[in-house]
Design an enzyme around this catalytic site. Structure first.
Site, short mmCIF file in Angstrom:
data_model
loop_
_atom_site.label_atom_id
_atom_site.label_comp_id
_atom_site.label_asym_id
_atom_site.label_seq_id
_atom_site.Cartn_x
_atom_site.Cartn_y
_atom_site.Cartn_z
CD GLU A 116 -61.78 39.28 -2.86
OE1 GLU A 116 -61.93 38.23 -3.83
OE2 GLU A 116 -61.07 39.05 -1.87
N GLY A 139 -56.40 36.96 -11.59
CA GLY A 139 -56.56 35.72 -12.26
C GLY A 139 -57.91 35.28 -12.20
CB ALA A 140 -60.01 33.07 -11.14
CG MET A 141 -63.98 36.96 -7.94
SD MET A 141 -63.16 37.56 -6.37
CE MET A 141 -64.44 37.10 -4.92
CD GLU A 142 -62.70 34.59 -3.52
OE1 GLU A 142 -62.01 34.84 -4.53
OE2 GLU A 142 -62.47 34.79 -2.65
CG ASN A 143 -67.84 36.05 -7.84
OD1 ASN A 143 -67.47 36.83 -7.35
ND2 ASN A 143 -67.26 35.77 -9.32
CD GLU A 179 -59.97 31.91 -7.58
OE1 GLU A 179 -60.85 32.39 -6.93
OE2 GLU A 179 -58.74 32.43 -7.94
CG HIS A 218 -61.26 31.48 -2.31
ND1 HIS A 218 -60.82 31.63 -0.96
CD2 HIS A 218 -60.54 32.00 -3.29
CE1 HIS A 218 -59.61 32.50 -1.27
NE2 HIS A 218 -59.49 32.86 -2.63
N1 TRP Z 1 -60.26 36.68 -4.47
C1 TRP Z 1 -59.43 36.62 -5.54
C2 TRP Z 1 -58.77 35.15 -5.66
O1 TRP Z 1 -57.60 35.31 -4.95
C3 TRP Z 1 -58.74 37.80 -6.26
C4 TRP Z 1 -59.30 38.63 -6.77
C5 TRP Z 1 -59.91 38.44 -8.11
C6 TRP Z 1 -59.24 40.01 -6.63
N2 TRP Z 1 -60.27 39.65 -8.61
C7 TRP Z 1 -60.06 40.53 -7.69
C8 TRP Z 1 -58.68 40.55 -5.66
C9 TRP Z 1 -60.34 41.99 -7.96
C10 TRP Z 1 -59.01 42.38 -5.61
C11 TRP Z 1 -59.56 42.81 -6.86
O2 TRP Z 1 -58.83 34.32 -5.78
ZN ZN Z 2 -57.90 33.84 -3.42
#
Ligand code: TRP
Ligand code: ZN
Length: 856
Positions: free
Chosen positions: A128, A260-264, A297, A300
């Site tokens: 993302e 912070g983190a990513m919701e893959n 996350e 999401h």
């Molecule tokens: N979608 C993520 C969240 O809100 C945000 C995020 C994580 C993100 N890594 C990123 C956004 C890198 C842009 C680029 O939980």
């Molecule tokens: Zn988010």
């Protein structure tokens, strides 16, 4: 040679994709310098559009081969640029075809931490918003959703991707994700990892395997995150009726991460800071963030993944809603009142600040150059406030009906804000035409209040006004829900909370049948993200502070008194009123109140809040003077409350084993607040004793801060000696020394720390500790009249931009407030902004930010 001519993308230019995808098969052969990615993608014509070109995004890819339906393409059959590969419609079959390609990439050289990269010996991804195009050629847009099958070839012991595991044969693992998803939710991890495992039974009785994957040595710091995950899964079932939908849920902790983190899907990737915790190494705050971000996350999975965004302008559709949900969750876990106050503090500190400057933009922006620059407090936090207002306007029942409709109607969709508002209109019959302005109009509305009382009738008149923001000179009135209650002069509530709906620029409301002039409690629970321009008398605020039934406004009354006291000290050296000091001390010692709440009342506005307050009052803030004044007031409060604070310090001891629960954490918060006050009076003795006796990081770090403030010369060395082996604690070590340096010494201290052997500027957490330590945590140091802080930041942004544009651009927002300050400081900041703008090879990310900040 990345971005020859950065393009501005407009919401109004949206067109649906020509080609959609039935199935994606990816094959990775991992190698630090030469990873091979083979893709096999089944495209079919979008029935909703006519046959068109096939547009594939791709950046920094070495193309090895490409074919359509097994026939390899020669170079004259497609057009290739630095960012895309296009095949003209007349070269494509009419209805469907299979695209195959092989590309090579070098994860070890990827310092931008976007796409496939390496961190501490492991491979991981961050896609993302538009990172997938650095992995292979693909229509990298969220409205193209497909199931993925992924094969990973690598000798690494742990190989992960989205969805469910299919098989594992020696160095090859296969994963299948049946849920159609956009490419930004793709993830892959490979490394020598250990897992902490557990399981969850969903409400319909499906077992889910849960794993938290970490590097060797971190395995004893995952228990709290696992508990938080299970609480989140249960809460989403109980409150939203949402169940998890795969056989496994994996979380991986990564040291090098931009956000912070990513919701893959099925494979959340976290900044290790928001997973790893032990009492000795993490503070109560850290625990709180871990719980909130794990929840965010996880939530999401429904708000973002099952229902995603049609395009990136709709980002608040998933982020505003998911923040709103994680805030509800934290309120349920830890106490709604204290959480609401914290959320509002954050909103004002980050979003009001953004809305008041050159980077102001609507919750749903209408154009961007680099989408990464729009993961902002406005999209996230104001986006969440907008949903809170909607819920208040339609009621809890209306909200839950609308959400049920949203989930059933749009499951599997890439949706828009229009879709979102339509379910509310249908479920509740309410017309949201005017409400929609909250999504399109930037700026914080300012609400002023006039009132009078006669013959038992209280009349209150509101006026709303929003200042111009970039590109939006004229503002229309917005729907503002104002929750209000009335107290009488003894503090009894004579009118319980009701919600007034403001729709016009000026609007009056009446309350009849009152015995005497009431004291209004306006904007209870902070029912709308507005600036309330209303300063009741000292006596009225003291009454609200003592008796309001709404805890938010009780806190707000104290806050308002503190702000006013600071303003008076700043403008004409007026000393704090004894009655104000007495009121604060009474709260500090009031055993009937939650200790966490008492600490929130005692905490003075931050230096940046005070600067923002100066601007709102039409004054030019002087950061040096603000710092000194805030310290003077802290000392004065300490003198006035010495006895009470000493009692609090002695009483608020938590015994037994450490628990991060709200109860004991609140006690520590109040006790450490007392420690800060008392250390100003008594010097470092008490803090030194606490430091030496501390068995948890909350107490150790609080004492560390006091000792740094008191000029203790060897505590930093002792801390380093104890903690140099722990990356996350070392981030705190760096940060605290900058944050607690005397303003005139802060830049120098930060410079010395950037030369420390443990300073690794390519690691975003470490960079933020030192550079963010000065910009965010030592404003008087950053705004030193010499301009040294500004030059220091610019030097580092220019350096970081070459390696990691996304984090450089984010950190540049430290300059967004430049127009607040005096002419000398403005000129110094402008010079640095020009210097950055003129630098060669600036990234699209940083160029856009600097451009927006300069042209206000
Ligand atoms: N979608 C993520 C969240 O809100 C945000 C995020 C994580 C993100 N890594 C990123 C956004 C890198 C842009 C680029 O939980
Ligand atoms: Zn988010």
């Amino acid at each position: 040679m990345r971005d020859a001519a950065p393009q501005t993308i407009h919401l109004s230019d949206y067109t649906p994709p020509n080609w959609l995808i039935e199935l994606v098969e990816l094959d990775f052969t991992l190698d630090p310098k030469a990873t091979r990615v083979t893709s096999r993608i089944r495209f079919f014509r979008n029935p909703a559009s006519t046959k068109g070109d096939l547009h594939l995004d791709g950046e920094q890819l070495t193309l090895i081969s490409a074919s359509i339906d097994g026939v390899s393409l020669s170079e004259n059959e497609y057009q290739r640029t630095e960012t895309a590969l296009t095949i003209p419609a007349d070269r494509l079959p009419d209805e469907a075809f299979i695209w195959e390609a092989e590309v090579e990439i070098a994860p070890a050289d990827n310092t931008a931490l976007e796409g496939l990269y390496m961190s501490g010996g492991m491979y991981c991804t961050q896609c993302e918003a538009q990172g997938f195009r650095k992995i292979t050629y693909y229509p990298d847009r969220p409205d193209v959703m497909a199931p993925f099958t992924v094969r990973i070839h690598s000798p690494m012991p742990v190989l992960l991707s989205n969805g469910n595991p299919v098989e594992r044969h020696g160095p090859v693992a296969e994963w299948h994700d049946p849920w159609p998803k956009p490419a930004y939710l793709f993830a892959l991890v490979a490394g020598d990892l250990l897992s902490y495992s557990d399981h969850f039974m969903t409400m319909s009785g499906r077992p889910v395997a849960l794993n938290i994957w970490v590097r060797r040595g971190d395995e004893d710091k995952t228990h709290y995150a696992m508990g938080a995950l299970k609480r989140s899964m249960k809460w989403d079932e109980d409150v939203y009726g949402r169940e998890y939908d795969l056989d496994v849920f994996n979380i991986v902790a990564v040291d090098d991460f931009n956000m912070g983190a990513m919701e893959n899907k099925g494979l959340n990737i976290f900044n290790s800071k928001y997973v790893l915790a032990s009492p000795e190494t993490a503070t109560d705050r850290d625990y709180e963030f871990i719980e909130a971000i794990i929840a965010h996350e996880y939530f999401h999975n429904w708000t973002g993944n099952r229902i995603t965004c049609r395009d990136w302008f709709q980002l608040c559709l998933k982020e505003g809603l998911t923040v709103f949900r994680d805030q509800q969750f934290s309120g349920d876990m830890r106490g709604a009142a204290v959480q609401r106050i914290d959320n509002v503090l954050q909103l004002r500190a980050r979003q009001f600040r953004e809305d008041a400057g050159p980077l102001a933009h609507p919750v749903r922006p209408e154009s961007f150059v680099e989408i990464n620059n729009f993961y902002t407090a406005t999209v996230y936090e104001k986006g969440a406030e907008v949903i809170g207002m909607l819920k208040r306007l339609v009621g809890d029942d209306g909200y839950s009906k609308a959400l049920d409709l949203y989930f059933t109607r749009h499951d599997g969709d890439a949706a828009t804000i229009e879709d979102w508002l339509a379910v509310f209109e249908e479920a509740t019959g309410r017309d949201l035409t005017q409400f929609k302005r909250w999504y399109s109009q930037a700026g914080t509305p300012r609400l002023s209040v006039k009132s009078d009382f006669s013959n038992g009738t209280y009349r209150i008149e509101f006026k709303q006004e929003t200042k111009p923001t970039p590109g939006q000179p004229d503002k229309q009135p917005q729907v503002i829900p104002v929750a209000i209650g009335l107290l009488d002069s003894s503090g009894a509530e004579v009118e319980p909370t009701r919600v007034l709906e403001l729709t016009e620029t000026r609007q009056a409301f009446q309350f009849h049948g009152l015995k005497s002039r009431p004291v209004p409690s306006i904007l209870r629970g902070f029912s709308a993200p507005v600036i309330l321009d209303h300063t009741p008398s000292f006596e009225d605020r003291a009454l609200l502070l003592a008796y309001d039934t709404d805890p938010f406004n009780m806190w707000e009354a104290g806050r308002s008194l503190s702000r006013e006291t600071l303003m008076a000290m700043l403008t004409d050296d007026t000393p704090p009123a004894q009655a104000y000091l007495d009121a604060l001390v009474r709260v500090a010692g009031n055993d009937t109140l939650d200790p966490a709440f008492r600490a929130q009342v005692l905490a003075l506005p931050s230096e940046d809040d005070i600067a923002q307050g100066c601007v709102e009052a039409g004054l030019v803030p002087d950061p040096t003077r603000i710092h000194a004044t805030r310290k003077t007031l802290t000392t004065t409060i300490a003198e006035a409350g010495r006895e009470t604070l000493e009692t609090v310090y002695d009483q608020m001891v938590t015994d037994g084993p450490y628990s991060s629960d709200a109860g004991p954490a609140g006690k520590r918060s109040l006790r450490n607040c007392a420690l800060r006050f008392l250390s100003l009076l008594d010097g470092p003795l008490r803090a030194r004793a606490q430091y030496d006796a501390a068995t948890n990081m909350t107490d150790q770090l609080a004492a560390f801060a006091c000792l740094l403030d008191a000029g203790d010369t060897d505590v930093a060395a002792r801390f380093h000696e104890q903690w140099h082996g722990d990356r996350l604690v070392m981030d705190k070590w760096f940060m605290m020394q900058v944050a607690h340096a005397a303003p005139e010494d802060a830049v120098n201290r930060a410079k010395i720390l950037t030369e420390h052997p443990d300073f690794d500027w390519k690691n975003p957490n470490r960079f933020r500790s030192v550079i963010g330590g000065i910009t965010a945590a030592n404003p008087a140091g950053f705004h030193d009249p010499s301009g040294a802080g500004y030059a220091f930041l610019a030097d580092w942004l220019l350096r970081l931009d070459k390696a990691n544009p996304q984090t450089a651009a984010r950190m540049s927002t430290a300059f967004e407030t430049w127009r607040r300050y005096d002419a000398d400081r403005q000129a110094l900041i402008r010079d640095q902004l020009s210097r950055i703008a003129d630098a060669d090879g600036l990234s699209r990310d940083l160029a856009e930010m600097v451009g927006r900040m300069r042209t206000d």
